[in-house]
Design an enzyme around this catalytic site. Structure first.
Site, PDB file in Angstrom:
ATOM      1  N   ASN A 156      -4.006   9.487  -7.014  1.00 34.97           N
ATOM      2  CA  ASN A 156      -2.701  10.529  -6.947  1.00 34.97           C
ATOM      3  C   ASN A 156      -1.446   9.680  -6.527  1.00 34.97           C
ATOM      4  OD1 ASN A 156      -4.617  12.647  -6.908  1.00 34.97           O
ATOM      5  ND2 ASN A 156      -4.588  12.545  -4.882  1.00 34.97           N
ATOM      6  N   ASP A 181       0.054   4.933   0.302  1.00 36.28           N
ATOM      7  CA  ASP A 181      -0.169   6.578   2.243  1.00 36.28           C
ATOM      8  C   ASP A 181      -0.108   5.438   3.653  1.00 36.28           C
ATOM      9  OD1 ASP A 181      -1.341   7.819   0.070  1.00 36.28           O
ATOM     10  OD2 ASP A 181      -2.880   7.795  -0.129  1.00 36.28           O
ATOM     11  N   ARG A 224     -12.055   7.035  -2.491  1.00 35.33           N
ATOM     12  CA  ARG A 224     -12.153   8.221  -2.132  1.00 35.33           C
ATOM     13  C   ARG A 224     -13.537   8.887  -1.585  1.00 35.33           C
ATOM     14  NH1 ARG A 224     -11.872  12.524  -6.424  1.00 35.33           N
ATOM     15  NH2 ARG A 224      -9.761  11.494  -6.641  1.00 35.33           N
ATOM     16  N   SER A 271      -5.666   5.962  -4.144  1.00 35.72           N
ATOM     17  CA  SER A 271      -5.332   6.751  -3.977  1.00 35.72           C
ATOM     18  C   SER A 271      -5.343   7.035  -6.234  1.00 35.72           C
ATOM     19  CB  SER A 271      -4.436   7.712  -3.725  1.00 35.72           C
ATOM     20  OG  SER A 271      -4.392   8.579  -4.189  1.00 35.72           O
ATOM     21  N   GLY A 329      -8.221   3.737   3.832  1.00 33.53           N
ATOM     22  CA  GLY A 329      -7.703   2.606   2.505  1.00 33.53           C
ATOM     23  C   GLY A 329      -9.412   2.362   1.204  1.00 33.53           C
ATOM     24  N   ASP A 334      -1.646  -0.535   6.299  1.00 34.49           N
ATOM     25  CA  ASP A 334      -1.564   0.081   7.552  1.00 34.49           C
ATOM     26  C   ASP A 334      -3.091   0.283   7.417  1.00 34.49           C
ATOM     27  OD1 ASP A 334      -2.472   3.339   6.964  1.00 34.49           O
ATOM     28  OD2 ASP A 334      -1.996   2.308   5.564  1.00 34.49           O
ATOM     29  N   ASP A 349       0.895  -1.511  -0.076  1.00 37.76           N
ATOM     30  CA  ASP A 349       0.106   0.342  -0.058  1.00 37.76           C
ATOM     31  C   ASP A 349       0.810   0.890   0.027  1.00 37.76           C
ATOM     32  OD1 ASP A 349      -2.613   1.471   0.647  1.00 37.76           O
ATOM     33  OD2 ASP A 349      -2.043   1.843   2.725  1.00 37.76           O
TER      34      ASP A 349
END
Length: 245
Positions: free
Chosen positions: A133, A12, A56, A131, A53, A189, A10
């Site tokens: 991004n 972020d 969005r 994401s 996680g 996480d 992952d």
């Protein structure tokens, strides 16, 4: 360990502290929203329980549902300020991109050491992120050239792949690396992320506790939980990964 040939990260909160940036961006979006509509105040606990996680727009919808609010979904083209799930999600995207531009991002040193160790041992690696991004974050963190495979929110939307907690994005990354799920490690996480790893029957689900809680990560699917990836001795993988199945 002799059967593990790939590590699926992952982004972020695992490779980069962008989770902290995202947390603050969500707070900047929802704290005034909750006040304006006389809802129960937004807290950090809401981020971990409803948003962390997830894609969005799903995060927006889940948080709103927790407050008994139901909005039209809208479309991804809805501008911030309209009263739709997508408009709120796009508002958060504007906030976080502005924060990245103003504040920059550095990867976790321990995560970079672990990445160096597993690739040095011959493991294939990929990034799996909800994401959209992710490419920009990887570039800003100086990690873009470390990952030939990135399955992010853009890939999931383009290929109609279900997001976390479904295992589909992780399974897609393993497929692109040409490694069976049973021979791949998922590093996460977030609750939804370890749930995805557990649902996909991966060889190992490695949780990184950045605030959710080690017990919570184990409860939802993590086999092992660490506070920092730099605490792991990845040298045990040397000579045991990266070979043919």
């Amino acid at each position: 360990m002799s059967d593990l040939r790939a590590v699926l990260f992952d982004l972020d909160g695992v490779l980069t502290p962008t989770a902290e940036v995202h947390m603050r961006a969500w707070e900047r979006l929802f704290a005034p929203y909750a006040t304006a509509y006389s809802l129960e105040p937004y807290t950090t606990a809401d981020y971990f329980a409803h948003i962390d996680g997830k894609p969005r727009y799903d995060g927006v919808a889940t948080f709103l549902a927790s407050r008994g609010v139901e909005l039209p979904w809208g479309t991804p083209d809805d501008p911030p300020g309209e009263d739709t799930v997508c408009a709120l999600g796009n508002g958060k995207d504007e906030i976080v991109n502005r924060m990245f531009e103003q504040e920059g991002i550095d990867p976790y040193p321990g995560s970079v050491r672990f990445l160096d160790a597993v690739t040095g041992a011959g493991a294939r690696v990929a990034v799996v992120s909800s994401s959209r991004n992710a490419p920009a974050v990887l570039a800003a963190a100086g990690l873009a050239d470390r990952f030939a495979v990135v399955v992010d929110g853009n890939v999931a939307a383009r290929e109609h792949i279900a997001g976390k907690p479904a295992p589909d994005t992780y399974l897609r990354a393993a497929d692109l690396l040409e490694v069976p799920a049973a021979q791949a490690i998922v590093v996460e996480d977030a609750i939804s992320g370890v749930q995805a790893g557990a649902a996909g029957s991966f060889g190992l689900v490695l949780g990184v506790d950045r605030g959710v809680g080690a017990d919570v990560l184990r409860e939802h699917g993590a086999d092992v939980v660490v506070a920092d990836l730099g605490d792991l001795d990845a040298s045990v993988l040397a000579g045991r990964v990266g070979g043919d199945a």
